[in-house]
Write a protein that holds these residues in place. Structure first.
Motif, mmCIF file in Angstrom:
data_model
loop_
_atom_site.group_PDB
_atom_site.id
_atom_site.type_symbol
_atom_site.label_atom_id
_atom_site.label_comp_id
_atom_site.label_asym_id
_atom_site.label_seq_id
_atom_site.Cartn_x
_atom_site.Cartn_y
_atom_site.Cartn_z
ATOM 1 N N THR A 74 0.828 -1.207 0.000
ATOM 2 C CA THR A 74 0.000 0.000 0.000
ATOM 3 C C THR A 74 0.862 1.257 0.000
ATOM 4 O O THR A 74 0.658 2.179 -0.804
ATOM 5 N N ILE A 75 1.821 1.311 0.903
ATOM 6 C CA ILE A 75 2.701 2.484 1.002
ATOM 7 C C ILE A 75 3.496 2.661 -0.291
ATOM 8 O O ILE A 75 3.619 3.782 -0.810
ATOM 9 N N LEU A 76 4.013 1.562 -0.821
ATOM 10 C CA LEU A 76 4.802 1.642 -2.046
ATOM 11 C C LEU A 76 3.958 2.111 -3.225
ATOM 12 O O LEU A 76 4.401 2.935 -4.023
ATOM 13 N N ALA A 77 2.726 1.634 -3.323
ATOM 14 C CA ALA A 77 1.831 2.081 -4.402
ATOM 15 C C ALA A 77 1.579 3.581 -4.296
ATOM 16 O O ALA A 77 1.614 4.294 -5.304
ATOM 17 N N ILE A 78 1.340 4.069 -3.093
ATOM 18 C CA ILE A 78 1.112 5.506 -2.894
ATOM 19 C C ILE A 78 2.344 6.304 -3.314
ATOM 20 O O ILE A 78 2.232 7.318 -4.027
ATOM 21 N N LEU A 79 3.524 5.845 -2.897
ATOM 22 C CA LEU A 79 4.764 6.539 -3.271
ATOM 23 C C LEU A 79 4.938 6.571 -4.793
ATOM 24 O O LEU A 79 5.351 7.594 -5.352
ATOM 25 N N LEU A 80 4.615 5.472 -5.450
ATOM 26 C CA LEU A 80 4.766 5.417 -6.906
ATOM 27 C C LEU A 80 3.765 6.333 -7.606
ATOM 28 O O LEU A 80 4.108 7.006 -8.579
ATOM 29 N N PHE A 81 2.531 6.375 -7.103
ATOM 30 C CA PHE A 81 1.543 7.274 -7.711
ATOM 31 C C PHE A 81 1.923 8.742 -7.500
ATOM 32 O O PHE A 81 1.657 9.583 -8.359
ATOM 33 N N LEU A 82 2.544 9.044 -6.374
ATOM 34 C CA LEU A 82 2.987 10.423 -6.126
ATOM 35 C C LEU A 82 4.109 10.842 -7.072
ATOM 36 O O LEU A 82 4.342 12.036 -7.268
ATOM 37 N N CYS A 83 4.793 9.868 -7.663
ATOM 38 C CA CYS A 83 5.847 10.182 -8.635
ATOM 39 C C CYS A 83 5.274 10.854 -9.888
ATOM 40 O O CYS A 83 6.019 11.461 -10.656
ATOM 41 N N LEU A 84 3.964 10.749 -10.087
ATOM 42 C CA LEU A 84 3.345 11.385 -11.247
ATOM 43 C C LEU A 84 3.275 12.903 -11.092
ATOM 44 O O LEU A 84 3.118 13.627 -12.075
ATOM 45 N N LEU A 85 3.366 13.366 -9.850
ATOM 46 C CA LEU A 85 3.351 14.802 -9.591
ATOM 47 C C LEU A 85 4.732 15.383 -9.836
ATOM 48 O O LEU A 85 5.721 14.657 -9.924
ATOM 49 N N VAL A 118 12.265 7.390 -3.425
ATOM 50 C CA VAL A 118 11.333 6.350 -3.867
ATOM 51 C C VAL A 118 12.097 5.166 -4.440
ATOM 52 O O VAL A 118 11.759 4.012 -4.163
ATOM 53 N N ARG A 119 13.139 5.424 -5.204
ATOM 54 C CA ARG A 119 13.927 4.328 -5.773
ATOM 55 C C ARG A 119 14.547 3.483 -4.671
ATOM 56 O O ARG A 119 14.538 2.254 -4.737
ATOM 57 N N PHE A 120 15.091 4.145 -3.663
ATOM 58 C CA PHE A 120 15.732 3.422 -2.558
ATOM 59 C C PHE A 120 14.696 2.635 -1.759
ATOM 60 O O PHE A 120 14.891 1.452 -1.461
ATOM 61 N N VAL A 121 13.576 3.284 -1.421
ATOM 62 C CA VAL A 121 12.510 2.617 -0.658
ATOM 63 C C VAL A 121 11.931 1.460 -1.473
ATOM 64 O O VAL A 121 11.674 0.377 -0.933
ATOM 65 N N ALA A 122 11.728 1.666 -2.777
ATOM 66 C CA ALA A 122 11.171 0.618 -3.637
ATOM 67 C C ALA A 122 12.101 -0.586 -3.688
ATOM 68 O O ALA A 122 11.648 -1.734 -3.627
ATOM 69 N N MET A 123 13.404 -0.346 -3.798
ATOM 70 C CA MET A 123 14.357 -1.453 -3.838
ATOM 71 C C MET A 123 14.253 -2.290 -2.565
ATOM 72 O O MET A 123 14.156 -3.519 -2.626
ATOM 73 N N ILE A 124 14.228 -1.627 -1.423
ATOM 74 C CA ILE A 124 14.132 -2.340 -0.143
ATOM 75 C C ILE A 124 12.782 -3.045 -0.019
ATOM 76 O O ILE A 124 12.717 -4.213 0.393
ATOM 77 N N ALA A 125 11.716 -2.360 -0.394
ATOM 78 C CA ALA A 125 10.372 -2.945 -0.287
ATOM 79 C C ALA A 125 10.225 -4.165 -1.196
ATOM 80 O O ALA A 125 9.679 -5.197 -0.775
ATOM 81 N N PHE A 126 10.708 -4.072 -2.426
ATOM 82 C CA PHE A 126 10.598 -5.207 -3.339
ATOM 83 C C PHE A 126 11.481 -6.364 -2.886
ATOM 84 O O PHE A 126 11.114 -7.532 -3.055
ATOM 85 N N ALA A 127 12.632 -6.065 -2.303
ATOM 86 C CA ALA A 127 13.475 -7.136 -1.754
ATOM 87 C C ALA A 127 12.747 -7.831 -0.603
ATOM 88 O O ALA A 127 12.765 -9.063 -0.498
ATOM 89 N N LEU A 137 5.684 3.182 -16.031
ATOM 90 C CA LEU A 137 6.084 2.076 -15.157
ATOM 91 C C LEU A 137 5.559 2.263 -13.736
ATOM 92 O O LEU A 137 5.107 1.297 -13.103
ATOM 93 N N ASP A 138 5.625 3.495 -13.237
ATOM 94 C CA ASP A 138 5.111 3.765 -11.891
ATOM 95 C C ASP A 138 3.630 3.418 -11.789
ATOM 96 O O ASP A 138 3.190 2.818 -10.811
ATOM 97 N N VAL A 139 2.866 3.788 -12.808
ATOM 98 C CA VAL A 139 1.426 3.494 -12.802
ATOM 99 C C VAL A 139 1.182 1.990 -12.903
ATOM 100 O O VAL A 139 0.389 1.425 -12.143
#
Length: 107
Positions: free
Chosen positions: A7-18, A28-37, A78-80
């Motif tokens: 949920t948090i990662l999806a929100i962060l990715l959608f905010l990348c559209l702004l 976001v890249r760093f958090v996404a890497m850790i979250a996906f790992a 990709l974010d979407v």
């Protein structure tokens, strides 16, 4: 915990559209890497090998150390796609081994 991470990662990715400061995209890249790992680790514990491969691929794609230059437009797409995939995965109920076994007994 994986649902919260998704949920948090999806929100962060959608905010990348702004139009955010560059530092936000780096975060976001760093958090996404850790979250996906983490999600790959959890999928591995659940014996879900396809998910493990997908999450490792996404961790490598989003990792901030060796940046993949795709351009803002492609990154937005990709974010979407990834954000929608994460949200969708929250509502998909995984099949249990017992369900699969019971279904094979009826054949």
């Amino acid at each position: 915990m994986p649902k919260l991470v998704k949920t948090i990662l999806a929100i962060l990715l959608f905010l990348c559209l702004l139009n955010m400061p560059y530092g936000y995209y780096e975060l976001v890249r760093f958090v996404a890497m850790i979250a996906f790992a983490y999600l790959a680790y959890e999928a591995n514990r659940g014996k879900k090998q396809t998910e493990v491969i997908v999450y490792i691929g996404l961790a490598l794609l989003f990792q901030p150390f060796f940046k993949i230059a795709l351009g803002r437009g492609l990154w937005n797409v990709l974010d979407v796609i990834v954000g929608v995939g994460l949200v969708t995965s929250l509502f998909i109920k995984p099949k249990q081994q017992d369900d699969l076994k019971n279904n094979s007994d009826h054949l």
